[in-house]
Design a protein around this motif. Structure first.
Motif, PDB file in Angstrom:
ATOM      1  N   GLN A  96     -15.482  -7.708   3.190  1.00  0.00           N
ATOM      2  CA  GLN A  96     -15.526  -7.830   4.400  1.00  0.00           C
ATOM      3  C   GLN A  96     -16.529  -6.719   4.969  1.00  0.00           C
ATOM      4  O   GLN A  96     -16.082  -5.512   4.403  1.00  0.00           O
ATOM      5  N   GLU A 118     -14.841 -13.073   5.566  1.00  0.00           N
ATOM      6  CA  GLU A 118     -15.171 -13.128   6.683  1.00  0.00           C
ATOM      7  C   GLU A 118     -16.826 -13.093   6.662  1.00  0.00           C
ATOM      8  O   GLU A 118     -17.513 -12.091   7.241  1.00  0.00           O
ATOM      9  N   TYR A 142       1.011  -1.144  -0.083  1.00  0.00           N
ATOM     10  CA  TYR A 142      -0.008  -0.022   0.107  1.00  0.00           C
ATOM     11  C   TYR A 142       0.881   1.379  -0.181  1.00  0.00           C
ATOM     12  O   TYR A 142       0.718   2.081  -0.790  1.00  0.00           O
ATOM     13  N   ASN A 143       1.736   1.284   0.949  1.00  0.00           N
ATOM     14  CA  ASN A 143       2.725   2.375   1.000  1.00  0.00           C
ATOM     15  C   ASN A 143       3.998   1.948   0.587  1.00  0.00           C
ATOM     16  O   ASN A 143       4.442   1.731  -0.587  1.00  0.00           O
ATOM     17  N   HIS A 151     -11.798 -16.788  10.856  1.00  0.00           N
ATOM     18  CA  HIS A 151     -11.046 -16.438  11.786  1.00  0.00           C
ATOM     19  C   HIS A 151     -11.097 -17.528  12.841  1.00  0.00           C
ATOM     20  O   HIS A 151     -10.419 -17.689  13.814  1.00  0.00           O
ATOM     21  N   PRO A 202      -3.437 -14.042  11.106  1.00  0.00           N
ATOM     22  CA  PRO A 202      -3.871 -12.993  12.102  1.00  0.00           C
ATOM     23  C   PRO A 202      -4.413 -11.798  11.536  1.00  0.00           C
ATOM     24  O   PRO A 202      -4.046 -11.618  10.198  1.00  0.00           O
ATOM     25  N   ASN A 203      -4.774 -10.874  12.349  1.00  0.00           N
ATOM     26  CA  ASN A 203      -5.228  -9.675  11.618  1.00  0.00           C
ATOM     27  C   ASN A 203      -4.053  -8.950  11.091  1.00  0.00           C
ATOM     28  O   ASN A 203      -3.140  -8.882  11.800  1.00  0.00           O
ATOM     29  N   GLY A 204      -4.443  -8.178   9.660  1.00  0.00           N
ATOM     30  CA  GLY A 204      -3.170  -7.753   9.179  1.00  0.00           C
ATOM     31  C   GLY A 204      -2.181  -8.449   8.406  1.00  0.00           C
ATOM     32  O   GLY A 204      -1.260  -8.106   7.881  1.00  0.00           O
ATOM     33  N   ALA A 205      -2.599  -9.614   8.106  1.00  0.00           N
ATOM     34  CA  ALA A 205      -1.876 -10.934   7.633  1.00  0.00           C
ATOM     35  C   ALA A 205      -1.925 -10.833   6.135  1.00  0.00           C
ATOM     36  O   ALA A 205      -0.853 -10.914   5.384  1.00  0.00           O
ATOM     37  N   GLY A 206      -2.908  -9.900   5.696  1.00  0.00           N
ATOM     38  CA  GLY A 206      -2.996  -9.560   4.098  1.00  0.00           C
ATOM     39  C   GLY A 206      -4.012 -10.346   3.537  1.00  0.00           C
ATOM     40  O   GLY A 206      -4.125 -10.356   2.349  1.00  0.00           O
ATOM     41  N   LYS A 207      -5.005 -11.005   4.259  1.00  0.00           N
ATOM     42  CA  LYS A 207      -6.059 -11.896   3.697  1.00  0.00           C
ATOM     43  C   LYS A 207      -6.914 -11.047   2.619  1.00  0.00           C
ATOM     44  O   LYS A 207      -7.176 -11.519   1.618  1.00  0.00           O
ATOM     45  N   SER A 208      -7.431  -9.887   3.551  1.00  0.00           N
ATOM     46  CA  SER A 208      -8.250  -9.143   2.547  1.00  0.00           C
ATOM     47  C   SER A 208      -7.508  -8.742   1.300  1.00  0.00           C
ATOM     48  O   SER A 208      -8.172  -8.723   0.386  1.00  0.00           O
ATOM     49  N   THR A 209      -6.311  -8.221   1.358  1.00  0.00           N
ATOM     50  CA  THR A 209      -5.444  -7.809   0.430  1.00  0.00           C
ATOM     51  C   THR A 209      -5.210  -8.852  -0.555  1.00  0.00           C
ATOM     52  O   THR A 209      -5.340  -8.519  -1.896  1.00  0.00           O
ATOM     53  N   VAL A 268       2.871  -5.686   1.953  1.00  0.00           N
ATOM     54  CA  VAL A 268       1.990  -6.408   2.926  1.00  0.00           C
ATOM     55  C   VAL A 268       1.691  -7.809   2.580  1.00  0.00           C
ATOM     56  O   VAL A 268       1.130  -8.787   3.177  1.00  0.00           O
TER      57      VAL A 268
END
Ligand SMILES: Nc1ncnc2c1ncn2[C@@H]1O[C@H](COP(=O)(O)OP(=O)(O)OP(=O)(O)O)[C@@H](O)[C@H]1O
Ligand SMILES: [Mg+2]
Lengths: 386, 245
Positions: free
Chosen positions: B82, B165, B16-17, B197, B40-47, B21
């Motif tokens: 999500q 999710e 992203y930046n 999750h 885990p949260n922020g693992a990049g699943k949605s990405t 990720v």
């Protein structure tokens, strides 16, 4: 009514409808401010168009101005994409810049032509009938009527053709993308229509009224309906209503037509805001008050159902037993009596047959949450409505 | 292994930046599996899902769906984001939102007819939301909104479903109802990919799993690779799950 009066009202009504349609989508996209930006920044486009054609009546002027309108949107978005400023700031940066470029250009090069800033901002509807179109010797009517009429027809065709696309990409751009519709194309299509409408309308009614006609009717309609088609219809209605009533107000008060129409638009919004049946200010107040009373009534009836002892049901004891203030228990008592749910003899309250039945139903509903049980109560009670 | 490969991801890197990720992801999802993506949260699943669907542009790597670019298979792919990133105050009803799922097969300009309406009503029935069909969408609870989005994906009649999710914020009954719908989809030969999750339910719900945490840790059949070793690698702490055989 004279012909000129009819023509002015007709032009104002067509402008109102032509503005309300893109306006509805701008409001739903939370882009009300962008119409303000467009309406001001088309000025340099007009001037450039005038340089190139040397003709104030050329349709190219509309095209150039509309391009500047879309350019405004692009610039705003580019600035916003840097993430350095928010959208409203970006709008605030772009349109004063473009507008002042336009003003400087007029002052420098076009001083002698009829293109002054006042006319751009306020327009003059009263003069619209004097600028007419002729075919040979035949009078075809005011020019503004033709301009705005064509824009309206175009807008309507686009609306009918792309209604579903507009709806989906406004509601959920992600879905539109993943289904292969390009929300960007639709977005710029809408911005182009908004720009063309602004340019076509502002000659007759001025930039400020264009903005008001785009936003106020749609914002009023938004408070009244949960159906997009009805929202568009209502927005058109409010626009036309304000245009015509504003015209007559100006006539009676001998005031500016554009100013009076804008005032009517504000009044319409205020009325809707106060009196809208479900989201309106008074409706919400009334509903809350009714609901409080209904809860009290049900508590009271439950108390009666649960207590057979005479002393618990004595009118004078109700206050201390359910802990109500005097006034409140009086209203509730008379409410229950009016609905034939209780009977009072010798100051002792007892449930009537109807009261018994109602109370059991209410308990049953509160416990099970089954909607079918209370179908017949929805009419009379806010608490039991959907 | 089953036959065709539904989704193939090669050397995918997304940022992203500055810092990626997702790093160099290779992934093959066979057709007809019901797959969980865990991490885990922020693992990049949605990405990862967004990159596969072309919603965000990767720095490097490529994605193919049934051997072709995503754009040529759009109509065969349905996506449930999500928690729907939409304007809930939009003047529209539950039924209307579900109908939007049919717009893809209609294409530009054509209007939905009774046929589209019928399939939307069927989908609403399937997710148990038929009685809410005329509700304005802001007057639905979070779990009900989630079900509307599921129904909308169902009417798309796709061959690959991505769901980010779908069990978030739904009650136990709804969760069972949704998983049964997903299993039905698999039975009909569809490929279903779900960000999930609740690790306890993975063996019961899914037959395929991908462990993700910025890099791909493992991917394969639940029976073979859903073990403490991979869980520890993904979540970084000692994980103990009892796997039902
Ligand atoms: N729009 C964005 N801009 C910048 N960084 C982002 C953006 N979206 C996500 N990230 C970052 O990318 C990383 C991966 O995010 P992603 O949403 O894919 O995680 P996730 O695995 O889906 O997490 P969760 O389980 O919380 O949904 C996170 O570190 C997040 O902070
Ligand atoms: Mg996520």
């Amino acid at each position: 009514m004279t012909d000129a009066q009819i023509e002015i009202q007709l032009i104002a009504s067509l402008v109102a409808v032509a503005c309300a349609i893109p306006g509805t989508f701008l409001v739903l996209r939370k882009m009300a401010m962008i119409s303000d930006a467009i309406s001001h920044s088309i000025l340099p486009g007009l001037v450039v168009g005038f340089f190139l054609t040397q003709d104030l009546n050329s349709p190219w002027l509309i095209l150039f101005a509309a391009i500047t309108g879309v350019l405004t949107v692009v610039l705003v978005e580019k600035i916003q994409q840097t993430k350095l400023v928010k959208e409203d700031t970006a709008i605030g940066l772009v349109f004063p810049a473009l507008f002042s470029i336009g003003v400087i250009m007029i002052a420098q090069y076009a001083n002698d032509v009829h293109l002054d800033v006042d006319a751009v901002l306020l327009g003059e509807l009263a003069f619209a009938p004097f600028d007419r179109v002729y075919y040979g010797d035949m009078d075809l009517g005011p020019k503004s009527l033709w301009v705005i009429g064509s824009i309206l027809v175009l807008t309507l065709i686009l609306l009918f053709a792309f209604f579903k696309e507009l709806k989906m990409s406004t509601f959920d751009a992600g879905l539109a993308t993943s289904l292969g519709f390009s929300p960007i194309v639709i977005h710029y299509g809408l911005m182009s229509v908004a720009s063309v409408t602004t340019v076509g309308a502002f000659d007759a009614v001025g930039a400020i009224l264009v903005v008001a006609l785009m936003i106020a009717p749609a914002a009023s309609a938004y408070l009244l309906t949960t159906n997009l088609k009805k929202m568009i219809g209502l927005a058109c209605f409010f626009g036309v209503f304000s245009a015509i009533s504003g015209y007559w107000m100006a006539n009676i008060l001998d005031a500016s037509i554009a100013g009076s129409i804008a005032t009517m638009l504000g009044l319409v919004f205020l009325m809707v805001y106060l009196f809208a049946p479900s989201k309106g200010f008074f409706a919400v107040l009334y509903r809350e008050k009714q609901q409080r009373r209904e809860v009290s009534l049900i508590t009271f009836l439950l108390h009666l159902k649960n207590h057979i002892e005479i002393e618990e049901r004595h009118v004078n004891h109700l206050n201390e037993h359910i802990n109500w203030q005097k006034v409140r228990s009086k209203t509730i008592l008379s409410l229950a009596q009016k609905n034939n749910m209780i009977s009072i003899s010798n100051d002792v309250v007892s449930l009537t047959e109807k009261g018994e039945e109602f109370t059991s139903k209410a308990i049953e509903y509160i416990l099970t949450n089954e909607d079918s049980l209370i179908e017949d109560m929805k009419e009379d009670f806010f608490l039991f409505r959907g | 292994m089953k036959g065709k490969i539904a989704v193939k991801v090669d050397d995918l890197t997304v940022a992203y930046n500055y810092k990626p990720v997702l790093w160099d992801i290779d992934l093959q999802i066979p057709e007809g599996v019901l797959m969980a993506i865990v991490g885990p949260n922020g693992a990049g699943k949605s990405t990862l899902i967004k990159a596969i669907l072309g919603i965000i542009k990767p720095i490097a790597g490529s994605v193919s769906i049934f051997g072709k670019a995503y754009t040529s298979h759009r109509k065969h792919v349905a996506y449930v984001p999500q928690k729907g990133s939409v304007d809930w105050d939009f003047p529209t009803t539950a039924l209307d939102v579900v109908m939007m799922g049919t717009y893809g097969s209609l294409g530009w300009i054509r209007r939905p007819s009774t046929k589209e309406k019928k399939s939307a009503l069927e989908a609403l029935e399937k997710v148990g939301m038929l009685s809410f069909k005329n509700r304005q969408i802001s007057q639905l609870s979070g779990g009900q909104q989630q079900r509307i989005f599921l129904a909308r994906a169902l009417v798309q009649d796709a061959s690959i479903y991505f769901m980010d999710e779908p069990f978030q914020g739904v009650d136990a009954t709804t969760e069972v109802a949704i998983i049964n719908i997903l299993k039905e989809l698999r039975k009909a030969g569809k490929t279903v990919i779900v960000v999930h999750h609740d690790l306890q339910t993975v063996p019961e719900y899914f037959d395929w799993v991908t462990f993700l945490n910025v890099k791909k840790i493992a991917t394969g059949p639940v029976k073979e690779i859903f073990n403490d070793d991979n869980l520890t690698k993904t979540y970084g702490i000692n994980y103990k799950v009892s796997i039902q055989k």
